[in-house]
Enzyme design. Structure first.
Site, PDB file in Angstrom:
ATOM      1  N   TYR C  37     -19.217 -51.241  -1.585  1.00 41.95           N
ATOM      2  CA  TYR C  37     -19.826 -50.331  -0.636  1.00 41.95           C
ATOM      3  C   TYR C  37     -18.774 -49.351  -0.165  1.00 41.95           C
ATOM      4  CZ  TYR C  37     -22.437 -48.179   3.032  1.00 41.95           C
ATOM      5  OH  TYR C  37     -23.076 -47.235   3.780  1.00 41.95           O
ATOM      6  N   HIS C 193     -30.274 -46.097  11.202  1.00 39.16           N
ATOM      7  CA  HIS C 193     -29.585 -46.905  10.198  1.00 39.16           C
ATOM      8  C   HIS C 193     -29.675 -48.395  10.534  1.00 39.16           C
ATOM      9  CE1 HIS C 193     -27.368 -43.106   9.055  1.00 39.16           C
ATOM     10  NE2 HIS C 193     -27.756 -43.571   7.892  1.00 39.16           N
ATOM     11  N   ARG C 223     -22.695 -37.280  -0.501  1.00 41.26           N
ATOM     12  CA  ARG C 223     -22.434 -38.634  -0.973  1.00 41.26           C
ATOM     13  C   ARG C 223     -23.603 -39.055  -1.842  1.00 41.26           C
ATOM     14  NH1 ARG C 223     -25.136 -42.978   2.202  1.00 41.26           N
ATOM     15  NH2 ARG C 223     -23.712 -44.354   1.143  1.00 41.26           N
ATOM     16  N   ASN C 225     -26.237 -42.214  -2.910  1.00 46.15           N
ATOM     17  CA  ASN C 225     -26.795 -43.507  -2.535  1.00 46.15           C
ATOM     18  C   ASN C 225     -27.716 -43.903  -3.684  1.00 46.15           C
ATOM     19  OD1 ASN C 225     -27.253 -45.718  -0.947  1.00 46.15           O
ATOM     20  ND2 ASN C 225     -28.838 -44.726   0.307  1.00 46.15           N
ATOM     21  N   GLU C 265     -29.858 -40.956  -4.925  1.00 45.51           N
ATOM     22  CA  GLU C 265     -30.027 -39.879  -3.951  1.00 45.51           C
ATOM     23  C   GLU C 265     -28.713 -39.128  -3.813  1.00 45.51           C
ATOM     24  OE1 GLU C 265     -33.187 -42.200  -1.001  1.00 45.51           O
ATOM     25  OE2 GLU C 265     -31.124 -41.878  -0.356  1.00 45.51           O
ATOM     26  N   TYR C 316     -32.323 -55.989   0.538  1.00 45.28           N
ATOM     27  CA  TYR C 316     -32.554 -54.721   1.227  1.00 45.28           C
ATOM     28  C   TYR C 316     -33.083 -53.651   0.279  1.00 45.28           C
ATOM     29  CZ  TYR C 316     -31.411 -50.287   3.512  1.00 45.28           C
ATOM     30  OH  TYR C 316     -31.459 -49.025   4.023  1.00 45.28           O
TER      31      TYR C 316
END
Lengths: 320, 201, 346
Positions: C37, C193, C223, C225, C265, C316
């Site tokens: 991560y 979040h 960034r 994702n 994304e 998740y």
């Protein structure tokens, strides 16, 4: 990531607007449009003096949608570190300067029903663009502006002409005081107060608002601290294993920059938090001069805002 | 204690008097009234003079409500027969109120949520509302599928009162809606129907 | 450069696919063979020609069909596009950023003429020719965010900045990976979040927020994702989860290649100048497993990453029911050979 991106501008106009205040109009050197900005924004002006580089934050005063030029006003401060003196004595029409992109640490609260602006002296500057924006949006606002005398007050006539009864002036030499307690005592829910001016005035306004039962969330202030003057000390850099001396008239950040060390910064006034640095050891006491760290963080002695804070003692070790 | 790993879960720090407030408006239910009694006992005389309470007495008999009123004496207490009635009364007061009014809420989460929501509609920042959770853990849940609200939820999962889907109650909370999020628990396998367990009593 | 727009669907018969060129430019997000991560924020500066980073706003072969799908979503559920009243200045900021970028970088397809506040916008692929007054909402058929959002790939939310926080106070969200604008609107940075596991404890969001509060105009950042989606479905909203959730049970060893998609994304963050808000663009790219393994490096790397994913994230991201089947299928393409550093194809 550092924020060292700068735009080259030249001075298109200089006007003395009060006995100790000059207004400067800045345009892009290639006459390109500047960025739009939001009310309450400032830019950092980079001045290349003979022996050193001075960077000071100044509020943008023009209309936020005017991209042809920016306007700043500078109060000449005696016994200053040189920035305001440089602007007053060395900067003339045609002088080239570098400025940062606008940054806003003092925006009007978008959810407010009414805005009460309280300015003292040069503290008028952030409100100039803020009022422009609020007026364009049709928002309800009033300005209470305290100045030493009619001669020392900048923009009084202009403001009254533009905003009429929404402007209230208070002349200190005629014993007129901002009746803040009365102003705050009978506002409907949804009013926000903003104050900008000398530190004692800010402290007084914040205290008055709290005593009037206003919640912290409805009270806003902006104060740029110029880095205070002190005694020289040594900064030890733990990671790069270097030692640098910070002069009495220098901030830690300025001393690092003078030695070619790239440290992150934005506002250079102890407000934005960008230059927060870990302290791994201190031979003396940290003098925290910022508005960013919490009281607990200040007390811990583990963090320092290198743009305005210094130490009283011999040396401080930073994680840089 | 309300504990959760999800950060949208609100935190209720407990009631504390604001000595500077010009007016203290307190909304509570039967369980929350105990917190208000403690607040009044702790606060000074000035606070008491400037305070008034709206008591939601939907789960209290008239004798119990009268007893609570007596306990809160000398603070002025209005008794509302339901949360909706109390919120309507609160809205009425807030629409003409001045800066310097401080809002307090004590009791169940739906009550606190509704007070904070009514405050926000009247320009009061949620952070400036002083809150304390007391009594039942029951929740208001919004079905993410049909957007209907299910009140007084004590089990997880719970059947949506509107579309009938079996909802997993997540700790994800919306202040604007004053509700937790309910998401279909067996969307991937409709034949799987976990038994509702009492989780929010 | 003239883009050949495809005619395809993201629902019902799912005819979406990538051309070989679109596969080559896919923003594969893993730069090493295991899962790590990271916030991985970098300046959103122009990238190599032809890459998804070439221009600030990327328009590709799926543009026309994606806009058609957005129209269907908004028709069925207008709540996917909402703005709180104080966000109107920000909406205009967003419209300006997108129109000027699209017209500058894709002049064959879009053009913008500005005469003071009198603007003329032409969108050739969608057949739109609109004259309007910048700042006057009555001169557009929708509010500015919805108007331009219906003509630009990617979801958008706008964050207001106040009291040292960011507040999600507007958005047009029709291709979301399982979050609800209608529920989250009005929340602050930590609240929306809230459901993300692990990162809060690591202090990731504290640092990210501080960084974003000081984000400067003209210096956007980005960034990547990622998650996975069964069938090339753009609208994987929680609102419709009870309708599409069952897709996750339909993965078999035979259909992994066509059904399972890596969904990436490209998230951009831009300071909007007049409103002092932050625009968050979420540009979604999908690729079928069958397409992905045509790049040998990605075929080797993806199974290695999926194997090292922490269980909280498997849950998740909703991969629980089909990760093992997908891994088994992908393993055929991992010969154990070492991979080169970096994300792109060799």
């Amino acid at each position: 990531m550092t924020a060292s991106y700068l735009r080259r501008v030249k001075v298109a106009e200089v006007e003395r607007v009060a006995s100790r205040i000059k207004r400067f109009r800045l345009v892009d050197v290639e006459n390109k449009p500047l960025s739009e900005f939001s009310g309450g924004s400032h830019v950092t002006v980079c001045m290349r003096a003979q022996d050193r580089v001075i960077r000071n934050p100044y509020s943008l005063m023009g209309c936020p949608s005017d991209t042809s030029s920016y306007q700043i006003s500078v109060l000449k401060v005696d016994n200053s570190r040189g920035g305001s003196q440089f602007m007053h004595d060395n900067v003339v029409v045609g002088t080239e300067l570098e400025i940062s992109e606008p940054l806003n640490l003092f925006p009007p609260a978008k959810l407010a029903r009414k805005h009460i602006l309280v300015a003292g002296g040069i503290g008028i500057t952030p409100f100039m663009s803020m009022m422009s924006e609020l007026d364009a949006l049709g928002s309800d606002f009033e300005l209470h502006y305290g100045v030493r005398s009619a001669a020392e007050g900048a923009f009084c006539k202009l403001l009254e002409a533009r905003y009429g009864s929404r402007i209230r002036l208070y002349l200190q030499d005629q014993d007129q005081m901002v009746p803040l307690e009365r102003i705050l005592s009978n506002q409907r829910l949804g009013a926000h107060m903003y104050v900008c001016g000398p530190k004692p005035m800010i402290d007084w306004a914040l205290r008055t608002a709290t005593l009037a039962g206003w919640p912290d969330e409805s009270i806003h202030s902006e104060q740029f601290n110029a880095p205070p003057i002190g005694k020289p000390f040594v900064v030890k850099l733990a990671r790069s294993r270097r030692e640098i001396t910070v002069g009495g008239h220098q901030s830690i950040l300025e001393a690092l920059e003078q030695n070619g060390i790239d440290a992150p910064f934005l506002c250079r006034g102890g407000a934005c938090g960008q230059c927060e640095t870990e302290v791994s050891g201190c031979d003396g006491f940290i003098e925290h001069n910022d508005h960013y760290l919490s009281e607990a963080e200040k007390a811990s002695g583990r963090k320092i805002m290198i743009c305005v804070s210094r130490i009283s003692g011999d040396a401080v070790t930073l994680d840089l | 204690m309300l504990v959760s790993g999800i950060k949208s879960r609100p935190v209720y720090p407990g009631l504390s008097p604001d000595p500077n407030a010009r007016r203290n408006l307190i909304v509570c239910d039967r369980a929350g009234a105990e917190a208000v009694v403690e607040l009044v006992a702790r606060a000074g005389e000035d606070f008491v003079k400037r305070a008034s309470v709206i008591l939601v007495a939907d789960d209290a008999s008239s004798e119990e409500a009268a007893a609570l009123q007596k306990k809160l004496d000398p603070v002025h207490v209005e008794v509302a027969c339901s949360l909706d009635a109390a919120i309507a009364q609160l809205r009425e007061i807030l629409s003409g109120a001045s800066m310097g009014l401080r809002l307090y809420a004590a009791g169940s989460e739906p009550l606190i949520g509704s007070v904070v929501q009514a405050g926000a509609e009247n320009f009061i920042d949620p952070l400036s509302v002083r809150t304390e959770h007391r009594g039942s853990l029951m929740r208001r849940v919004q079905c993410v599928h049909c957007k209907g609200m299910t009140e007084n939820v004590v089990t997880n999962p719970v059947k949506c009162a509107h579309c009938g889907l079996l909802l997993l109650v997540r700790d994800h909370y919306s202040r604007r809606l004053a509700a937790f999020q309910g998401v279909c628990i067996n969307a991937e396998d409709p034949s799987d129907s976990p038994e509702p367990k009492v989780e929010f009593q | 450069m003239v883009i050949a727009f495809k005619n395809e669907t993201f629902r019902d018969d799912f005819t979406f696919s990538n051309s070989p060129a679109a596969i080559r430019r896919f923003p594969f997000p893993f730069h090493e063979d295991k899962y790590m991560y990271s916030v991985n924020i970098e300046p959103h500066v122009p990238g190599p020609k032809g890459s998804v980073y070439e221009f600030p706003i990327d328009i590709d072969e799926h543009y026309v069909s994606e806009m058609r799908d957005r129209e269907l979503v908004l028709k069925a559920d207008p709540g996917r596009c909402q703005a709180l009243p104080h966000m109107m200045t920000a909406q205009w900021d967003m419209l300006e950023l997108l129109m000027t970028s699209m017209a500058r970088d894709y002049p064959e397809h879009f053009s913008l003429t500005q005469d003071g506040d009198r603007w003329h916008w032409i969108n050739r692929p969608l057949g739109i020719d609109q004259k309007f007054t910048f700042g006057d909402v009555k001169t557009l058929p929708y509010e500015p965010m919805e108007y331009i959002g219906r003509q630009c790939q990617g979801d958008f939310s706008i964050q207001d900045q106040r009291d040292g926080q960011l507040w999600m106070d507007a958005g047009i969200i029709t291709t979301q990976a399982d979050w609800s604008l209608d529920f989250d609107i009005g929340m602050n940075f930590f609240e929306w979040h809230g459901p993300v596991p692990l990162a809060h404890q690591a202090g990731v969001f504290d640092r990210a927020l501080k960084f974003l509060l000081n984000l400067q105009h003209g210096r956007p950042v980005r960034r990547l994702n990622w998650t996975m989606t069964i069938n090339p479905r753009l609208d994987t909203s929680p609102e419709n989860y009870h309708k599409w959730g069952v897709d996750r049970t339909t993965v078999t060893p035979e259909n992994v290649g066509d059904k399972v998609h890596l969904r990436v994304e490209l998230q951009g963050l831009w300071r909007l100048p007049r409103s002092n808000t932050i625009l968050f663009s979420i540009r979604c790219y999908m690729i079928k497993m069958r397409e992905l393994v045509t790049v040998p490096k990605w075929g080797r790397r993806l199974p290695r990453v999926l194997r090292t994913l922490p269980p909280e994230l498997v849950d998740y991201k909703g991969l629980t029911r089909y990760r093992d089947t997908t891994l088994e299928w992908l393993s055929k393409y991992d010969d154990g050979a070492p991979t080169t550093l970096g994300c792109g194809p060799d």
